[in-house]
Design an enzyme around this catalytic site. Structure first.
Site, PDB file in Angstrom:
ATOM      1  N   HIS A  82      62.535  46.406  29.399  1.00 23.04           N
ATOM      2  CA  HIS A  82      62.267  45.215  30.206  1.00 23.04           C
ATOM      3  C   HIS A  82      61.036  44.455  29.731  1.00 23.04           C
ATOM      4  O   HIS A  82      60.871  43.282  30.053  1.00 23.04           O
ATOM      5  CB  HIS A  82      62.129  45.580  31.691  1.00 23.04           C
ATOM      6  CG  HIS A  82      60.894  46.362  32.037  1.00 23.04           C
ATOM      7  ND1 HIS A  82      60.691  47.645  31.608  1.00 23.04           N
ATOM      8  CD2 HIS A  82      59.802  46.032  32.778  1.00 23.04           C
ATOM      9  CE1 HIS A  82      59.536  48.091  32.075  1.00 23.04           C
ATOM     10  NE2 HIS A  82      58.967  47.124  32.779  1.00 23.04           N
TER      11      HIS A  82
ATOM     12  N   HIS B 154      48.850  53.339  31.281  1.00 23.84           N
ATOM     13  CA  HIS B 154      47.923  52.606  30.424  1.00 23.84           C
ATOM     14  C   HIS B 154      46.509  53.122  30.679  1.00 23.84           C
ATOM     15  O   HIS B 154      46.190  53.580  31.788  1.00 23.84           O
ATOM     16  CB  HIS B 154      47.961  51.099  30.708  1.00 23.84           C
ATOM     17  CG  HIS B 154      49.253  50.443  30.335  1.00 23.84           C
ATOM     18  ND1 HIS B 154      49.961  49.638  31.198  1.00 23.84           N
ATOM     19  CD2 HIS B 154      49.969  50.480  29.185  1.00 23.84           C
ATOM     20  CE1 HIS B 154      51.056  49.192  30.597  1.00 23.84           C
ATOM     21  NE2 HIS B 154      51.087  49.700  29.382  1.00 23.84           N
TER      22      HIS B 154
ATOM     23  N   GLU C  83      50.583  47.919  23.500  1.00 24.15           N
ATOM     24  CA  GLU C  83      50.626  47.427  24.878  1.00 24.15           C
ATOM     25  C   GLU C  83      49.402  46.586  25.227  1.00 24.15           C
ATOM     26  O   GLU C  83      49.095  46.366  26.400  1.00 24.15           O
ATOM     27  CB  GLU C  83      50.789  48.604  25.836  1.00 24.15           C
ATOM     28  CG  GLU C  83      51.983  49.479  25.506  1.00 24.15           C
ATOM     29  CD  GLU C  83      53.152  49.329  26.465  1.00 24.15           C
ATOM     30  OE1 GLU C  83      52.926  49.020  27.634  1.00 24.15           O
ATOM     31  OE2 GLU C  83      54.311  49.537  26.033  1.00 24.15           O
TER      32      GLU C  83
ATOM     33  N   CYS D  41      45.273  44.700  35.794  1.00 23.59           N
ATOM     34  CA  CYS D  41      46.549  44.495  35.099  1.00 23.59           C
ATOM     35  C   CYS D  41      46.915  43.019  35.032  1.00 23.59           C
ATOM     36  O   CYS D  41      47.605  42.591  34.105  1.00 23.59           O
ATOM     37  CB  CYS D  41      47.668  45.248  35.816  1.00 23.59           C
ATOM     38  SG  CYS D  41      47.744  47.013  35.455  1.00 23.59           S
TER      39      CYS D  41
END
Length: 429
Positions: free
Chosen positions: A135, A239, A170, A356
């Protein structure tokens, strides 16, 4: 330097499909009913809060969703509605991936090295490939397009291509920068994982981190590669920014964030003797509690008066262990002097807190003036964004709604209204 936090606007397709393996909040709320309008307004509210504190704020826009082009690459043919209907009939998970609003997590948009750290004196930005999760793997192209628009002036910026997808990257969620108060020394730390821990994949590859560092022209002596602890990954720290955050000369981390915390402390102090490392002990705040409250997914920022503040999610305020430790922290003689609580509960339910939602970009005044102003916020622009969200964003999305053609049309219309309100032409972004 001037720091600008670029937050992602929560998109109209914000839903709880539970697509993020290893993300405990995402998994726990899978199948729930989301509130895209509330989520987006909470996000804008956080941006406003930082602006009232005297900090600079920018935005990135939601990606095109539903991502029909991605479904076409998977073999579905016809007009947009035909493609979506066929995909929904064949595999509902594919439509959930194509409807994901996860680009709102702009900490994953890329990695940014300020001009003061790079060999050529330019601010370097590498979009993340996000190749580990389906995704997210489709986001890189649209993210790169926005970055190239926002930072188009090559006198100040260089935007790279993403690292090849074979090596998962990431972005800034696995990156920390320390800078000495004197301005004479900076450390850019890249945090990577290895293999699988607790059944969850490590999302940041060391090879990807090394490639970004080389591309940015960083000094290897001031660019440590730091391994994330298996315990953190297994506990749900998908993360690094779920268990550690850095700002200025301060590193704020959980005791179990890194595989070799003693080695990291020694390396940091050897490079920057005036660095301050604040470690939260596990016997005061467990790893489980830190991840559940997103304590370390707070934004650690420097205020205009020079003090540092933690921009914390409400969940951290509501946990007695976390809040007791934090109130003791600000009472001590450390650079962190203020606690600011924001409500981003709807995004927290999908697995991401205040940190985030933002990508830090540090620039001087000339470079700031060269950023495309459509990506920079003031109160008038916030009013415009909020008006579109209140008018166009769905109030709620249930799992079965993802197959409703009326929702597809509404979400496409909503994004178009936002891009137009911010001055972007059709198909420009």
């Amino acid at each position: 330097m001037i720091e600008v936090n670029f937050d992602g606007i929560v998109g109209p397709t914000h839903n709880y499909a539970g697509l993020s393996i290893g993300n405990r909040a995402s998994a726990a709320n899978a199948g729930g009913i989301s509130r895209p309008r509330v989520a987006a307004l909470q996000g804008v509210g956080k941006m406003r809060r930082l602006m009232t504190l005297g900090l600079r704020q920018g935005v990135f826009l939601p990606h095109v969703r539903p991502h029909v082009a991605w479904l076409r690459e998977l073999g579905f043919d016809g007009g947009d509605s035909e493609v979506l209907a066929a995909a929904w009939s064949a595999d509902r998970a594919l439509v959930a991936n194509a409807m994901s609003a996860s680009a709102m997590w702009t900490a994953n948009a890329g990695t940014v090295s300020p001009a003061s750290d790079t060999a050529d004196g330019l601010c370097h930005i590498t979009p993340a490939n996000l190749s580990t999760m389906p995704h997210r793997a489709s986001e890189a192209e649209q993210t790169e397009r926005q970055l190239r628009l926002a930072f188009a002036d090559r006198r100040f910026f260089r935007v790279h291509r993403p690292v090849p997808a074979a090596f998962g990257d990431e972005g800034a969620a696995n990156f920390m920068r320390l800078a000495s108060p004197s301005g004479r020394c900076a450390i850019e730390m890249f945090v990577y994982g290895e293999g699988r821990a607790g059944g969850f994949p490590a999302r940041q590859h060391r090879t990807a981190s090394e490639a970004v560092a080389r591309g940015h022209g960083l000094d290897p002596a001031h660019t440590p590669m730091v391994r994330q602890s298996d315990a953190a990954i297994a506990a749900g720290a998908f993360h690094n920014d779920v268990v550690a955050v850095a700002n200025g000369h301060v590193l704020f981390a959980h005791e179990h964030a890194f595989a070799d915390p003693a080695g990291l402390r020694e390396a940091v102090h050897a490079l920057m003797p005036d660095a301050v490392i604040i470690e939260v002990p596990a016997d005061r705040v467990s790893l489980d509690t830190a991840i559940r409250t997103y304590l370390f997914n707070s934004q650690l920022v420097t205020m205009p008066d020079g003090d540092m503040a933690l921009i914390l999610p409400a969940e951290a305020r509501e946990n007695d262990h976390v809040w007791t430790w934090l109130t003791e922290l600000v009472a001590r003689e450390t650079p962190i002097r203020r606690l600011e609580v924001v409500d981003v509960r709807e995004s927290m339910r999908n697995g991401g807190g205040p940190a985030c939602l933002r990508l830090r970009v540090q620039v001087d005044a000339d470079a700031l003036a060269a950023i495309d102003p459509r990506f920079l916020l003031d109160d008038v622009t916030c009013d415009r964004i909020e008006a579109v969200i209140a008018r166009e964003w769905p109030e709620s999305i249930a799992p079965d709604d993802l197959g409703d053609s009326r929702l597809w049309e509404r979400c496409a219309t909503a994004r178009g209204a936002l891009t137009a309100a911010l001055g972007f032409g059709p198909g420009e972004i």
